[in-house]
Design an enzyme around this catalytic site. Structure first.
Site, PDB file in Angstrom:
ATOM      1  N   GLN A   1      32.453  37.171   8.302  1.00 18.34           N
ATOM      2  CA  GLN A   1      32.298  38.092   7.148  1.00 18.34           C
ATOM      3  C   GLN A   1      30.794  38.315   6.987  1.00 18.34           C
ATOM      4  O   GLN A   1      30.144  37.757   6.103  1.00 18.34           O
ATOM      5  CB  GLN A   1      32.929  37.463   5.898  1.00 18.34           C
ATOM      6  CG  GLN A   1      32.911  38.353   4.660  1.00 18.34           C
ATOM      7  CD  GLN A   1      33.971  39.451   4.641  1.00 18.34           C
ATOM      8  OE1 GLN A   1      34.911  39.423   5.416  1.00 18.34           O
ATOM      9  NE2 GLN A   1      33.804  40.435   3.776  1.00 18.34           N
TER      10      GLN A   1
ATOM     11  N   HIS B   1      28.988  34.535  15.718  1.00 23.24           N
ATOM     12  CA  HIS B   1      29.618  35.859  15.822  1.00 23.24           C
ATOM     13  C   HIS B   1      28.586  36.993  15.824  1.00 23.24           C
ATOM     14  O   HIS B   1      28.634  37.874  16.667  1.00 23.24           O
ATOM     15  CB  HIS B   1      30.622  36.025  14.691  1.00 23.24           C
ATOM     16  CG  HIS B   1      31.522  37.184  14.918  1.00 23.24           C
ATOM     17  ND1 HIS B   1      32.358  37.259  16.002  1.00 23.24           N
ATOM     18  CD2 HIS B   1      31.690  38.330  14.234  1.00 23.24           C
ATOM     19  CE1 HIS B   1      33.014  38.394  15.969  1.00 23.24           C
ATOM     20  NE2 HIS B   1      32.623  39.065  14.912  1.00 23.24           N
TER      21      HIS B   1
ATOM     22  N   LYS C   1      38.354  47.094  20.743  1.00 21.96           N
ATOM     23  CA  LYS C   1      39.357  46.939  19.679  1.00 21.96           C
ATOM     24  C   LYS C   1      39.103  48.023  18.646  1.00 21.96           C
ATOM     25  O   LYS C   1      37.970  48.236  18.233  1.00 21.96           O
ATOM     26  CB  LYS C   1      39.229  45.551  19.022  1.00 21.96           C
ATOM     27  CG  LYS C   1      39.831  44.446  19.850  1.00 21.96           C
ATOM     28  CD  LYS C   1      40.127  43.190  19.028  1.00 21.96           C
ATOM     29  CE  LYS C   1      38.908  42.389  18.702  1.00 21.96           C
ATOM     30  NZ  LYS C   1      39.199  41.114  18.036  1.00 21.96           N
TER      31      LYS C   1
ATOM     32  N   ASP D   1      35.481  35.192  25.229  1.00 17.80           N
ATOM     33  CA  ASP D   1      35.319  35.577  23.826  1.00 17.80           C
ATOM     34  C   ASP D   1      34.628  34.430  23.091  1.00 17.80           C
ATOM     35  O   ASP D   1      34.640  33.282  23.559  1.00 17.80           O
ATOM     36  CB  ASP D   1      36.690  35.876  23.195  1.00 17.80           C
ATOM     37  CG  ASP D   1      36.588  36.888  22.050  1.00 17.80           C
ATOM     38  OD1 ASP D   1      35.460  37.198  21.623  1.00 17.80           O
ATOM     39  OD2 ASP D   1      37.646  37.358  21.582  1.00 17.80           O
TER      40      ASP D   1
HETATM   41  C1  R5P Z   1      36.460  38.861  16.729  1.00 22.01           C
HETATM   42  O1  R5P Z   1      35.689  39.784  16.619  1.00 22.01           O
HETATM   43  C2  R5P Z   1      36.192  37.665  17.578  1.00 22.01           C
HETATM   44  O2  R5P Z   1      35.214  37.884  18.546  1.00 22.01           O
HETATM   45  C3  R5P Z   1      37.460  37.205  18.257  1.00 22.01           C
HETATM   46  O3  R5P Z   1      37.875  38.184  19.187  1.00 22.01           O
HETATM   47  C4  R5P Z   1      38.548  36.978  17.262  1.00 22.01           C
HETATM   48  O4  R5P Z   1      38.093  36.153  16.220  1.00 22.01           O
HETATM   49  C5  R5P Z   1      39.751  36.360  17.926  1.00 22.01           C
HETATM   50  O5  R5P Z   1      40.740  36.175  16.965  1.00 22.01           O
HETATM   51  P1  R5P Z   1      42.257  36.044  17.377  1.00 22.01           P
HETATM   52  O6  R5P Z   1      42.360  34.944  18.392  1.00 22.01           O
HETATM   53  O7  R5P Z   1      42.950  35.724  16.086  1.00 22.01           O
HETATM   54  O8  R5P Z   1      42.686  37.360  17.923  1.00 22.01           O
END
Ligand code: R5P
Length: 299
Positions: free
Chosen positions: A97, A130, A196, A223
């Site tokens: 956030q 992040h 996304k 990721d």
């Molecule tokens: C989002 O921007 C992060 O980089 C991850 O892709 C995200 O937190 C992954 O979350 P989840 O496993 O719930 O899809």
């Protein structure tokens, strides 16, 4: 030799000890217990006057409690006369956030930075946070220096040792493409990304699968966080439609909430690996070397 004392917090006892051992310095786990009403009691039993105190505390699985304990440890170290307080927070919660998306929302990253600044933190060391720029901005306002380390080369090295040398490195979102690039420097293959987007009709997140040159090739999906597993699973399904070979799912922070692991396996992952910023059976890569090398180089 580095002149510091390491204080592993309740959420990072093992990792804190590993870091201290690699640095060759003494470690003093924070004494911790819960009062009957659930409040945390913290005591640091280390001679800290004039010393560099390095507190190690990750922020999962109990982000709120871990954060408050972190503030208590940092403030206690400062009160005990430490000349510098470093907080190593391998997984920094509240970092996603980093903007106000809707009016009236709390800007969690800003509040977190203010809390740490008010607790006397001089340097915050994190791993694959992040949004690095946003963290730096808020922390600097709060008088805190920031170091963001990347675990991607170590994750890629693990995959290389496990048969993925030359594999394609993919980020499931364009925002994380730098992570895939870091991994790609070790794996040696090409680098690419999906994106996304929010569906304008129902508000759901959808993944836009660009056509990539991956047919018959092994791919690593990189990721920063795997939380519900939805993002990684979606990316793997997209890759499978494009006829890829084997797929590895790699992340720095493996929260693996609920059936996340099953989702990723069902989507077709051959290997899943994460680091020990958050401990799980899939934490095959430690960040202790990364963190201790940085501290050794700085002090
Ligand atoms: C989002 O921007 C992060 O980089 C991850 O892709 C995200 O937190 C992954 O979350 P989840 O496993 O719930 O899809």
């Amino acid at each position: 030799m580095v002149e510091m004392k390491v204080i592993p917090g309740p959420a990072s006892l093992e990792l804190g000890v590993r870091i201290a051992e690699r640095l060759g310095v003494a470690f003093y786990p924070a004494v911790h217990r819960l009062f009957p009403d659930g409040e945390s009691y913290i005591r640091i039993k280390a001679p800290l006057r004039g010393e560099i105190a390095t507190v190690v505390q990750t922020m999962f699985p109990n982000p709120d409690k871990s954060l408050l304990q972190l503030c208590l440890m940092a403030d206690a170290a400062r009160d005990a006369g430490a000349k510098e307080v470093i907080c190593v927070v391998p997984y920094l919660a509240y970092a996603r956030q980093d903007k106000r998306f809707l009016d009236g929302e709390a800007l969690s990253l800003k509040t977190l930075s203010k809390l740490l600044g008010a607790s006397g933190v001089d340097l915050l060391v994190v791993v694959d946070v992040h949004e690095e720029e946003a963290l730096e901005g808020y922390c600097n306002e709060a008088g805190i220096q920031v170091k963001n380390l990347s675990a991607m080369p170590d994750l890629a090295e693990y995959l290389k040792q496990n048969g993925f040398e030359g594999a394609y490195s993919l980020s499931p979102d364009v925002g994380a493409v730098d992570l895939a690039r870091d991994a790609g420097t070790v794996l040696g293959g090409e680098v690419g990304f999906f994106t996304k987007e929010r569906d304008l009709h129902n508000g759901e997140i959808v993944m836009v699968m660009r056509d990539l040159d991956v047919q018959g090739r092994d791919v690593g999906v990189f990721d920063d966080i795997v939380s519900s597993g939805g993002t990684t699973a979606m990316a793997i399904r997209g890759l499978k439609k494009q006829g890829v070979g084997r797929v590895a799912a790699a992340c720095t922070h493996g929260l693996f909430i609920g059936n996340a692991m099953e989702k990723i396996i069902e989507a077709g992952a051959d290997i899943i690996v994460s680091t020990d910023t958050v401990g799980s059976p899939l934490s095959q890569v430690t960040v202790a070397d990364l963190i201790s090398s940085f501290l050794k180089g700085k002090y």
